[in-house]
Design an enzyme around this catalytic site. Structure first.
Site, PDB file in Angstrom:
ATOM      1  N   ASN A  28     -69.064  10.150  21.621  1.00 17.62           N
ATOM      2  CA  ASN A  28     -70.238   9.728  22.391  1.00 17.62           C
ATOM      3  C   ASN A  28     -69.808   8.616  23.362  1.00 17.62           C
ATOM      4  O   ASN A  28     -70.373   7.534  23.384  1.00 17.62           O
ATOM      5  CB  ASN A  28     -71.374   9.271  21.465  1.00 17.62           C
ATOM      6  CG  ASN A  28     -72.688   9.174  22.216  1.00 17.62           C
ATOM      7  OD1 ASN A  28     -73.395   8.178  22.134  1.00 17.62           O
ATOM      8  ND2 ASN A  28     -73.012  10.174  22.976  1.00 17.62           N
ATOM      9  N   HIS A  33     -65.435   2.808  26.472  1.00 18.76           N
ATOM     10  CA  HIS A  33     -64.314   3.555  25.877  1.00 18.76           C
ATOM     11  C   HIS A  33     -63.309   3.964  26.950  1.00 18.76           C
ATOM     12  O   HIS A  33     -62.096   3.903  26.741  1.00 18.76           O
ATOM     13  CB  HIS A  33     -64.815   4.851  25.219  1.00 18.76           C
ATOM     14  CG  HIS A  33     -65.728   4.659  24.051  1.00 18.76           C
ATOM     15  ND1 HIS A  33     -67.075   4.945  24.095  1.00 18.76           N
ATOM     16  CD2 HIS A  33     -65.474   4.240  22.791  1.00 18.76           C
ATOM     17  CE1 HIS A  33     -67.603   4.713  22.912  1.00 18.76           C
ATOM     18  NE2 HIS A  33     -66.675   4.277  22.099  1.00 18.76           N
ATOM     19  N   GLN A  57     -67.359   4.794   6.738  1.00 22.73           N
ATOM     20  CA  GLN A  57     -67.819   3.488   7.208  1.00 22.73           C
ATOM     21  C   GLN A  57     -69.339   3.417   7.390  1.00 22.73           C
ATOM     22  O   GLN A  57     -69.855   2.403   7.851  1.00 22.73           O
ATOM     23  CB  GLN A  57     -67.087   3.094   8.500  1.00 22.73           C
ATOM     24  CG  GLN A  57     -67.470   3.898   9.726  1.00 22.73           C
ATOM     25  CD  GLN A  57     -66.512   3.626  10.884  1.00 22.73           C
ATOM     26  OE1 GLN A  57     -65.357   4.038  10.880  1.00 22.73           O
ATOM     27  NE2 GLN A  57     -66.993   2.900  11.895  1.00 22.73           N
ATOM     28  N   ASP A 147     -66.651  -4.961  19.078  1.00 19.60           N
ATOM     29  CA  ASP A 147     -66.600  -4.975  17.607  1.00 19.60           C
ATOM     30  C   ASP A 147     -65.565  -6.028  17.202  1.00 19.60           C
ATOM     31  O   ASP A 147     -64.465  -5.711  16.753  1.00 19.60           O
ATOM     32  CB  ASP A 147     -66.244  -3.581  17.089  1.00 19.60           C
ATOM     33  CG  ASP A 147     -67.338  -2.583  17.423  1.00 19.60           C
ATOM     34  OD1 ASP A 147     -68.420  -2.678  16.843  1.00 19.60           O
ATOM     35  OD2 ASP A 147     -67.117  -1.746  18.322  1.00 19.60           O
TER      36      ASP A 147
HETATM   37  O1  PAF Z   1     -65.151   1.321  16.610  1.00 17.60           O
HETATM   38  C1  PAF Z   1     -65.234   2.512  16.253  1.00 17.60           C
HETATM   39  O2  PAF Z   1     -65.657   3.391  17.009  1.00 17.60           O
HETATM   40  C2  PAF Z   1     -64.826   2.890  14.842  1.00 17.60           C
HETATM   41  O3  PAF Z   1     -65.160   1.885  13.928  1.00 17.60           O
HETATM   42  C3  PAF Z   1     -63.344   3.274  14.708  1.00 17.60           C
HETATM   43  C4  PAF Z   1     -62.428   2.093  15.023  1.00 17.60           C
HETATM   44  C5  PAF Z   1     -63.029   4.422  15.650  1.00 17.60           C
HETATM   45  C6  PAF Z   1     -63.044   3.725  13.285  1.00 17.60           C
HETATM   46  O4  PAF Z   1     -63.830   4.829  12.914  1.00 17.60           O
END
Ligand code: PAF
Length: 274
Positions: A28, A33, A57, A147
């Site tokens: 997404n 990104h 997670q 993050d």
């Molecule tokens: O930041 C994210 O999108 C996720 O936590 C990651 C680092 C891809 C791990 O699933």
């Protein structure tokens, strides 16, 4: 650009490269990104993006089932950004049996901030990231600073396990009102989106006050939480911390202010270094 879904196909696509530069994602994708992919490009001899919505997670109340899966659009954007290889495994491919070996990050790093509100989150992140770094043979991996705690925990994991990979932080991309770009922004209604810039505005106000000499962090945090509540947000935390380990600052040191707050049913996080 090669799009591969299996581990053997990934190994084959990377066979002649020595220095994969990897951007792990859950798909997404947005401009944030893509900026990480562009940042990764000169840092390796092949640029790899991974797309995997990692069940480990997500908490039981989290949005695992509804998390947007937009592989075709993601791949089109990655190709335009200069990505060479996309690794997008199915769950069956990546976790063919229950992932009973897990990475447990130390409580000192994960009992605070995001970790305090999302039990098991960082164990899930570390486990999948360790596995992704291993499968891609990453020599450089780029993670967004949005993050912030995730980036710090990953840096510590890579250090303690002596993993042969350099971890690089990418700056947060923002909309014109300051809202940090995030896949979850798509959950906001038009009315919520119109006031979503407030979170960043509160962080800026704290950074401004500290730069002007204030050391009353607790009061500044409480003031920001109050202002957010007044505007209909439900804040989890607003916290001024040391950049290095996210503990409460003791002396003059590099600081970061971090926040998480719910607007309607959408939980947003953001931070600002200063
Ligand atoms: O930041 C994210 O999108 C996720 O936590 C990651 C680092 C891809 C791990 O699933």
């Amino acid at each position: 650009m090669h799009i591969v879904h299996t581990l053997p196909a990934l190994a084959e696509a990377l066979t002649r490269y020595r220095h994969p530069a990897v951007v792990p994602t859950m798909g997404n994708l947005h401009e944030g990104h893509l900026a990480l992919v562009r940042q990764a490009k000169p840092l390796g001899d092949v640029t790899v993006a991974t797309i995997f919505v990692n069940r480990l997670q997500f908490g039981p109340q989290d949005d695992f089932d509804t998390y947007p899966r937009t592989l075709a659009a993601d791949c089109a954007q990655l190709e335009a950004a200069g990505c060479d290889v996309v690794f997008a495994p199915t769950e069956q491919e990546f976790y063919p049996e229950p992932q009973t070996f897990r990475v447990t990050p130390p409580a000192a790093l994960t009992d605070v901030l995001e970790g305090a509100f999302r039990p098991g989150f960082f164990a899930g992140v570390c486990t999948v990231v360790l596995k992704l770094l291993s499968c891609t043979r990453a020599r450089t991996a780029v993670f967004g600073k949005k993050d912030y705690q995730q980036l710090m925990v990953i840096r510590h994991m890579v250090g303690q396990f002596n993993l042969p990979v350099e971890i690089v932080g990418g700056e947060t991309c923002r909309a014109s009102d300051g809202l940090a770009l995030s896949s979850r922004n798509g959950y906001l209604s038009a009315a919520e989106r119109a006031q979503a810039g407030e979170l960043h505005a509160q962080l800026q106000a704290i950074a401004h006050a500290v730069r002007a000499g204030s050391t009353g962090y607790a009061a500044l945090e409480a003031q920001a939480m109050h202002a957010l509540r007044e505007r209909g947000w439900q804040p989890d935390y607003v916290a001024v911390r040391r950049q290095s380990d996210l503990q409460v600052p003791q002396t003059a040191e590099a600081l970061v202010v971090l926040a998480a707050a719910r607007l309607g049913s959408t939980r947003l996080i953001d931070n600002l270094e200063f």
